[in-house]
Design an enzyme around this catalytic site. Sequence first.
Site, short mmCIF file in Angstrom:
data_model
loop_
_atom_site.label_atom_id
_atom_site.label_comp_id
_atom_site.label_asym_id
_atom_site.label_seq_id
_atom_site.Cartn_x
_atom_site.Cartn_y
_atom_site.Cartn_z
N GLU A 18 50.64 31.11 36.87
CA GLU A 18 50.17 30.10 35.85
C GLU A 18 51.48 28.78 35.65
O GLU A 18 51.60 28.13 35.36
CB GLU A 18 49.32 30.35 34.37
CG GLU A 18 48.02 30.60 35.25
CD GLU A 18 48.61 32.41 34.65
OE1 GLU A 18 47.15 32.71 34.36
OE2 GLU A 18 49.06 33.02 35.30
N ASP A 104 47.08 35.20 35.94
CA ASP A 104 46.52 36.64 34.78
C ASP A 104 45.00 37.55 35.80
O ASP A 104 44.00 36.53 35.43
CB ASP A 104 47.00 35.99 33.63
CG ASP A 104 48.17 35.84 33.10
OD1 ASP A 104 49.00 36.02 33.08
OD2 ASP A 104 47.49 34.77 32.22
N ASP A 106 42.54 37.98 33.85
CA ASP A 106 41.53 37.93 32.81
C ASP A 106 40.89 36.99 34.02
O ASP A 106 40.38 36.62 34.91
CB ASP A 106 41.81 37.78 31.06
CG ASP A 106 42.54 36.40 31.22
OD1 ASP A 106 42.63 36.03 32.09
OD2 ASP A 106 43.13 36.19 30.41
N GLU A 108 40.31 34.23 32.56
CA GLU A 108 40.39 32.75 32.53
C GLU A 108 41.40 32.51 34.17
O GLU A 108 41.33 31.53 35.14
CB GLU A 108 40.96 32.31 31.26
CG GLU A 108 42.02 30.59 31.71
CD GLU A 108 41.80 30.35 29.85
OE1 GLU A 108 41.91 29.07 29.83
OE2 GLU A 108 41.89 31.27 29.43
N TYR A 334 50.80 42.56 29.33
CA TYR A 334 50.06 41.40 29.12
C TYR A 334 49.48 41.17 27.43
O TYR A 334 49.11 42.20 27.33
CB TYR A 334 49.12 41.64 30.15
CG TYR A 334 48.10 39.92 30.27
CD1 TYR A 334 48.80 39.15 30.23
CD2 TYR A 334 46.44 39.86 30.09
CE1 TYR A 334 48.09 38.25 30.92
CE2 TYR A 334 45.98 39.43 30.06
CZ TYR A 334 46.71 37.53 30.05
OH TYR A 334 46.01 35.72 30.11
N ARG A 336 47.01 39.47 26.32
CA ARG A 336 44.94 39.06 25.81
C ARG A 336 44.65 40.63 26.21
O ARG A 336 44.16 40.70 27.51
CB ARG A 336 44.96 38.12 26.46
CG ARG A 336 45.63 36.92 25.69
CD ARG A 336 45.00 35.79 26.46
NE ARG A 336 46.04 34.41 25.94
CZ ARG A 336 46.84 33.44 26.64
NH1 ARG A 336 47.49 34.20 27.07
NH2 ARG A 336 47.70 32.40 25.99
N HIS A 381 43.18 46.51 31.13
CA HIS A 381 44.19 46.03 30.81
C HIS A 381 44.66 47.48 29.68
O HIS A 381 44.22 48.34 29.49
CB HIS A 381 44.66 44.38 30.04
CG HIS A 381 44.25 43.22 30.67
ND1 HIS A 381 44.73 43.33 31.89
CD2 HIS A 381 43.33 42.81 30.29
CE1 HIS A 381 44.75 42.09 32.40
NE2 HIS A 381 43.97 41.65 31.34
#
Length: 948
Positions: A18, A104, A106, A108, A334, A336, A381
């Site tokens: 990203e 990432d 997740d 998103e 990470y 989040r 995670h």
Amino acid sequence: MSPTSETANGGRRLVIVESPAKAKTIKGYLGPGYVVEASVGHIRDLPNGAAEVPEKYTGEVRRLGVDVEHDFQPVYVVNSDKKAQVRKLKEQLAESDELFLATDEDREGEAIAWHLLEVLKPKVPVHRMVFHEITKDAIQAAVANPRELNKRMVDAQETRRILDRLYGYEVSPVLWKKVMPRLSAGRVQSVATRLVVERERERIAFRSAEYWDLTGVFGTGRAGDPSDPASLTARLASVDGRRIAQGRDFGSDGRLKSDQVLHLDEANARALAAALAETSFSVRSVESKPYRRSPYAPFRTTTLQQEASRKLGFGAKATMQVAQKLYENGFITYMRTDSTVLSDTAVAAARAQVTQLYGADYLPSAPRVYAGKVKNAQEAHEAIRPSGDRFRTPAQTGLTGDQFRLYELIWKRTVASQMKDAVGNSVTVRIGGRAADGRDAEFTASGKTITFHGFMKAYVEGADDPNAELDDRERRLPQVAEGDPLSAEQITVDGHATKPPARYTEASLVKELEEREIGRPSTYASILGTILERGYVFKKGTALVPSFLSFAVVNLLEKHFGRLVDYDFTAKMEDDLDRIARGEAQAVPWLKRFYFGEGAGTVAGAAAADAGNGDGDHLGGLKELVTDLGAIDAREISSFPVGDGIMLRVGRYGPYVERGEKDSEGHQRADVPDDLAPDELTTAYAEELLAKPSGDFELGADPVTGHQIVAKDGRYGPYVTEILPEGTPKTGKNAVKPRTASLFKTMSLDTVTLDDALRLMSLPRVVGADAEGVEITAQNGRYGPYLKKGTDSRSLTEESQLFTITLDEALAIYAQPKQRGRAAAKPPLKELGNDPVSEKPVVVKDGRFGPYVTDGETNATLRTGDSVETITPERGFELLAEKRAKGPAKKTAKKAAKKAPAKKTATAAAGAKKTAAKKATTKSAAAKKTTAAKKTAAAAKKTSAAEE
């Protein structure tokens, strides 16, 4: 396949992440056969307004960006600012043999990877590369063990995105029509705003109660030492067996909840104290219990935000910005995550540091395991922890400033989570005596001693309540036994008043949202940012204060869209979205029920009302709710009674108080300060506002023009202006603007005269001309009074000089060399103490653009809701922390103007004629295009406000 130079020679591999910072770090861990590029976030999304929608779409699809009639198909467009980056990625992919999508892990991140596939359309093998930390071992393991794209996660994220678009784009226009333009509604932001508003309503309804008690200092008669103090402080607990009323015994209405307790007023408390003056006291009981405290779980997203707010003064947004940098540069895992689980590698690293730094006595025999407490925790995670299989101590990282402080917090919490419990003893001592009037009084004192600090050697959690006692705080009591005599060295009378419920802070609001299972923890920082930026909430210190605007918005949503801001409904909606993510529910049928209601569009008007506020299925029809707006009275939902016939109204230009109806006899109206907390608007204060001079003060007619001159109080301060005759054109090329001038700081509305007004409106004043005939004028500007001669301006010290300064005085000022540097530094407006990051003194100063806080290195302007008088040290440190997290401002490079080559005079003349002809023929068409472009841009801008 491991990423060594040998294997990389077999082909060229493109890795897409990203962010550029992450790309740079990962590139260092891969061989020469790998190219690492950044997508720079999302490359594709729903259109941000009708102007971005392809021409083939019309009607509702063009407005919403979603085809609600055809299974809610989204219309995705490549963001205009990402087109160049997409082109670059396509060029890189064309030269590559494999593609690794390393976004990432997740929802998103999975969606970004899917959008990359949809846009790039790779013809080479594609791998989904996932990792939770950016270390060499983790990156190499991720390349060697890729997986397939998880379409279920993509579907879940896509459903959320469509849901939020429908919610925002359908409900926001209702706010525009009924409250104020440019407002927005959102699935979680509206509920978060309601929480803040409800807390303020509780504060407004709250009635304080007064209660009294006694505090006694009792001596043992011994000399005492640190382990055995000579005295103890105890508070009155009961009189004749009846417990003394404390704050918790009163309701929000100021009344006692039960008559079983004894409510002491001041007179009774003082009488009791006097009666106890000569009383002999003794120890009636000593109760000792073992004390044990286990360490806190490692950080997840919300607990990190809460603790960074308490200990470092960071806002949620600043915390995530700093954490993002730590993650991208390989310092933490990470950030989040909903998980408190540590990997075996992390547990081993933490236990090794416990032994190394604190000794084997602090290490439990078995590793500690923390079960997840968050319902529907997203993805697998780890908790947030230092990266790698051997943790770097904060001193070993080389970090500085905010990154050092946040890393240290994470490191301490992680290490402490694998340490032994803290143990000790808690003691309660009861002391009794009989007063001179026969009443029996009993006092209590509690103490705590910690015999083994355990994890507290490394870390102690903060508290939201500034008066709360932290876990490691000891309170040692004298070593006394039942029956021991004690002497009353001092008995004091203490008065107390109950306090309204505390306003939310960012930390406590995040905690509340999580406990109610509303929204995703990873989005809380952006939600808080949204409600602050939209003006629904502002800060006073660290407290979140709702604006009057948010009262009107929440009032409308509660009365007409009750289900959409219902806490249980929102939490149930979150459950539904998680069921879709797990494959237990289908997205399209669920969206149909949410948007069209049961029966897919057959909801009648009455059923639509039930969907908003009734009890039936938790998925009502949003479309019907936003279609019939006739029942919404815009004035009613923006009006709130204050008292004595005064109403607070939220208008299009801000809040105001009003008594009586407009144009009626006795009508009064006054603006309310934007930064006034709603619970501070009392009837008395509203009366003060209404009593202030308002409206137009007629000063008389200008003897030259005959126009009436009036003084007014505007939103930007008092001013004078002229009333132009009816029929005077106000628009177009013949428009006439009335003369207007602000009052000097020394003037006021109730004392300004017609002569004052005419003099003010005569500015700028021609002072004279210099020896070369250049005119010098005296003018009042944004930054105060000044002289102007051509392009040369010089400041004046006082506004009165605008009328009094002579030509000789002006020439004398211009004779002095112009000060190119900064003016002499102004003294600070307020001192806040030393910043915990830079350790330098922080002060509030008055700058060109208003007051700001600075530690000499970083400057941060005070926000709406902050003031010099009310700003606290914690708020000042938070503003500086947010500014540091943003980094230095980017400077826009100025493009050098290209010089056109010189041309012959004849050629230039001929060209001029042709140009003039072309201009004449195209002027009309250009004007039409410009107008159309402006309309399109305006429409796009307005529509974008609906996005959460």
